[in-house]
Motif scaffolding. Structure first.
Motif, PDB file in Angstrom:
ATOM      1  N   ASP A 142       0.864  -1.176   0.000  1.00  0.00           N
ATOM      2  CA  ASP A 142       0.000   0.000   0.000  1.00  0.00           C
ATOM      3  C   ASP A 142       0.900   1.226   0.000  1.00  0.00           C
ATOM      4  N   TYR A 143       0.468   2.280  -0.686  1.00  0.00           N
ATOM      5  CA  TYR A 143       1.157   3.544  -0.542  1.00  0.00           C
ATOM      6  C   TYR A 143       0.966   4.036   0.891  1.00  0.00           C
ATOM      7  N   HIS A 144       1.908   4.829   1.394  1.00  0.00           N
ATOM      8  CA  HIS A 144       1.789   5.366   2.750  1.00  0.00           C
ATOM      9  C   HIS A 144       0.826   6.542   2.809  1.00  0.00           C
ATOM     10  N   GLY A 145       0.464   7.047   1.674  1.00  0.00           N
ATOM     11  CA  GLY A 145      -0.547   8.087   1.576  1.00  0.00           C
ATOM     12  C   GLY A 145      -1.241   7.923   0.237  1.00  0.00           C
ATOM     13  N   PRO A 146      -2.407   8.516   0.040  1.00  0.00           N
ATOM     14  CA  PRO A 146      -3.145   8.314  -1.205  1.00  0.00           C
ATOM     15  C   PRO A 146      -2.436   8.945  -2.396  1.00  0.00           C
ATOM     16  N   ILE A 147      -2.674   8.379  -3.549  1.00  0.00           N
ATOM     17  CA  ILE A 147      -2.214   9.002  -4.785  1.00  0.00           C
ATOM     18  C   ILE A 147      -3.322   9.939  -5.250  1.00  0.00           C
ATOM     19  N   PHE A 148      -2.950  11.097  -5.744  1.00  0.00           N
ATOM     20  CA  PHE A 148      -3.933  12.151  -5.993  1.00  0.00           C
ATOM     21  C   PHE A 148      -4.416  12.217  -7.440  1.00  0.00           C
ATOM     22  N   TRP A 149      -4.043  11.223  -8.241  1.00  0.00           N
ATOM     23  CA  TRP A 149      -4.436  11.169  -9.640  1.00  0.00           C
ATOM     24  C   TRP A 149      -4.758   9.725  -9.981  1.00  0.00           C
ATOM     25  N   ASN A 150      -5.493   9.509 -11.057  1.00  0.00           N
ATOM     26  CA  ASN A 150      -5.720   8.145 -11.526  1.00  0.00           C
ATOM     27  C   ASN A 150      -4.428   7.618 -12.144  1.00  0.00           C
ATOM     28  N   TYR A 151      -4.112   6.364 -11.842  1.00  0.00           N
ATOM     29  CA  TYR A 151      -2.820   5.810 -12.241  1.00  0.00           C
ATOM     30  C   TYR A 151      -3.037   4.463 -12.917  1.00  0.00           C
ATOM     31  N   GLY A 152      -2.316   4.244 -13.984  1.00  0.00           N
ATOM     32  CA  GLY A 152      -2.470   2.977 -14.690  1.00  0.00           C
ATOM     33  C   GLY A 152      -1.349   2.780 -15.692  1.00  0.00           C
ATOM     34  N   CYS A 153      -1.658   2.051 -16.748  1.00  0.00           N
ATOM     35  CA  CYS A 153      -0.649   1.772 -17.768  1.00  0.00           C
ATOM     36  C   CYS A 153      -1.279   1.854 -19.150  1.00  0.00           C
ATOM     37  N   LEU A 154      -0.425   1.974 -20.155  1.00  0.00           N
ATOM     38  CA  LEU A 154      -0.871   1.932 -21.540  1.00  0.00           C
ATOM     39  C   LEU A 154      -0.651   0.527 -22.070  1.00  0.00           C
ATOM     40  N   PRO A 155      -1.703  -0.123 -22.573  1.00  0.00           N
ATOM     41  CA  PRO A 155      -1.546  -1.485 -23.083  1.00  0.00           C
ATOM     42  C   PRO A 155      -0.644  -1.519 -24.314  1.00  0.00           C
ATOM     43  N   GLN A 156      -0.128  -2.703 -24.577  1.00  0.00           N
ATOM     44  CA  GLN A 156       0.715  -2.942 -25.752  1.00  0.00           C
ATOM     45  C   GLN A 156       1.943  -2.025 -25.769  1.00  0.00           C
ATOM     46  N   THR A 157       2.485  -1.764 -24.568  1.00  0.00           N
ATOM     47  CA  THR A 157       3.756  -1.057 -24.441  1.00  0.00           C
ATOM     48  C   THR A 157       4.639  -1.858 -23.491  1.00  0.00           C
ATOM     49  N   TRP A 158       5.943  -1.605 -23.565  1.00  0.00           N
ATOM     50  CA  TRP A 158       6.881  -2.327 -22.687  1.00  0.00           C
ATOM     51  C   TRP A 158       8.186  -1.556 -22.624  1.00  0.00           C
ATOM     52  N   GLU A 159       8.652  -1.323 -21.405  1.00  0.00           N
ATOM     53  CA  GLU A 159       9.942  -0.661 -21.203  1.00  0.00           C
ATOM     54  C   GLU A 159      11.017  -1.744 -21.139  1.00  0.00           C
ATOM     55  N   ASN A 160      11.775  -1.855 -22.212  1.00  0.00           N
ATOM     56  CA  ASN A 160      12.710  -2.949 -22.439  1.00  0.00           C
ATOM     57  C   ASN A 160      13.891  -2.894 -21.447  1.00  0.00           C
ATOM     58  N   PRO A 161      14.025  -3.906 -20.579  1.00  0.00           N
ATOM     59  CA  PRO A 161      15.130  -3.909 -19.620  1.00  0.00           C
ATOM     60  C   PRO A 161      16.472  -4.285 -20.239  1.00  0.00           C
ATOM     61  N   ASN A 162      16.436  -4.638 -21.527  1.00  0.00           N
ATOM     62  CA  ASN A 162      17.667  -5.028 -22.220  1.00  0.00           C
ATOM     63  C   ASN A 162      18.255  -3.900 -23.063  1.00  0.00           C
ATOM     64  N   GLU A 163      17.531  -2.780 -23.124  1.00  0.00           N
ATOM     65  CA  GLU A 163      17.953  -1.679 -23.989  1.00  0.00           C
ATOM     66  C   GLU A 163      18.320  -0.455 -23.158  1.00  0.00           C
ATOM     67  N   GLU A 164      19.514   0.049 -23.341  1.00  0.00           N
ATOM     68  CA  GLU A 164      19.987   1.215 -22.598  1.00  0.00           C
ATOM     69  C   GLU A 164      19.579   2.493 -23.321  1.00  0.00           C
ATOM     70  N   HIS A 165      19.023   3.425 -22.556  1.00  0.00           N
ATOM     71  CA  HIS A 165      18.661   4.709 -23.149  1.00  0.00           C
ATOM     72  C   HIS A 165      19.938   5.449 -23.523  1.00  0.00           C
ATOM     73  N   PRO A 166      20.028   5.972 -24.732  1.00  0.00           N
ATOM     74  CA  PRO A 166      21.287   6.566 -25.195  1.00  0.00           C
ATOM     75  C   PRO A 166      21.742   7.789 -24.410  1.00  0.00           C
ATOM     76  N   GLU A 167      20.804   8.539 -23.841  1.00  0.00           N
ATOM     77  CA  GLU A 167      21.171   9.733 -23.079  1.00  0.00           C
ATOM     78  C   GLU A 167      21.203   9.486 -21.574  1.00  0.00           C
ATOM     79  N   LEU A 168      20.226   8.750 -21.086  1.00  0.00           N
ATOM     80  CA  LEU A 168      20.107   8.558 -19.648  1.00  0.00           C
ATOM     81  C   LEU A 168      20.966   7.416 -19.125  1.00  0.00           C
TER      82      LEU A 168
END
Length: 299
Positions: A142-168
């Protein structure tokens, strides 16, 4: 004073302020948590801790014809919210399309309604990816306090853990991309909501890249006013950034950081990031990238 107590005091303050009838900008002065939020009335029911002991079908969205069904008791390890289209069980991650009906819009799967605390998420490693409460060291999160916005995800997306961001110079967090919906009403968990991206921020969480897209539901009263990141009040942008910077500190975790000098990138950049994560998802789903423990419906 501990970080946990500071977070609880901050959350209590905002909960009291959320009952006002007008839009209010708020800042904490009694704690280092510089959480600012746009307080608006909640007009729809949000996540409840009431027990659900039997399967119960409820509409996910009339627009797409999806339904959801809950099994197990809420606030327990057994709780699951699954998705169906007609008689077929579907995955909210893989089977719900990314693109919305209107140009420049996307579908968002709401996992956590605004002003709630249960850390719900699409279970990426379970068959058909139902929504479940996240677990950490054998305990429900549980969060220690409420989140003040609706939170979710965008389907059919994926943040690839095998790919390094070129700048970050960090890798993706192995999840669908997150979306923070800043509209005026609470949206029920499991809803599939068409949203318009307004911007994106690059959060760095434990060394992993965890993009946060800021968006507005297309049917919200603010959608006509908000078209790009500069249209969003600074209080909202600052509030989201600071909430995600501090939210793990009550558990003795370090502050989260942000790339690009902690700046919000505009809608154009947000769309580019979304499309990049969509391309990564396509490779994951096709088997071009090894899925590991992730459930893709193809493995």
């Amino acid at each position: 004073m501990t970080a946990s107590l500071l977070f609880r005091q901050s959350s209590s303050f905002l909960l009291k302020q959320s009952t006002t009838k007008t839009t209010t900008t708020m800042k904490f002065t009694a704690a280092p948590l510089a959480l600012l939020a746009l307080a608006t009335p909640i007009t729809t029911s949000a996540w409840s801790t009431a027990a659900v002991r039997s399967v119960r079908a409820v509409p996910a969205t009339i627009l797409h014809g999806y339904t959801t069904a809950t099994t197990g008791e809420s606030a327990t390890e057994s709780f699951r919210l699954s998705f169906a289209e007609g008689d077929d069980t579907i995955s909210p991650w893989h089977d719900i399309p990314l693109k919305g009906n209107a140009d420049g819009t996307y579908n968002a799967v709401i996992e956590i309604p605004k002003m709630t605390k249960a850390k719900m998420e699409v279970a990426t490693k379970e068959p058909n990816n139902p929504i479940a409460q996240d677990m950490k060291k054998g305990k429900l999160r549980d969060y220690h306090g409420p989140i003040f916005w609706n939170y979710g995800c965008l389907p059919q997306t994926w943040e690839n853990p095998n790919e390094e961001h070129p700048e970050l110079k960090c890798f993706g967090d192995d999840d669908p991309i997150d979306v923070v919906e800043i509209g005026s009403k609470a949206i029920a968990m499991g809803s599939v909501t068409e949203v318009k991206p307004l911007g994106v921020i690059a959060m760095i969480d434990d060394g992993e890249l965890d993009w946060k897209v800021i968006a507005i539901a297309t049917d919200d009263e603010l959608a006509k006013e908000y078209n790009d990141i500069d249209d969003v009040p600074d209080a909202v942008k600052d509030g989201i950034r600071e909430w995600f910077r501090w939210y793990k500190t009550p558990d003795d975790k370090p502050l989260n950081g942000f790339g690009f000098d902690e700046k919000w990138l505009d809608a154009k950049n947000a769309n580019e990031v979304i499309e990049e994560t969509h391309d990564a998802w396509k490779k994951l789903r096709s088997g071009e990238i090894e899925a590991g423990k992730l459930w893709t419906g193809k493995n």
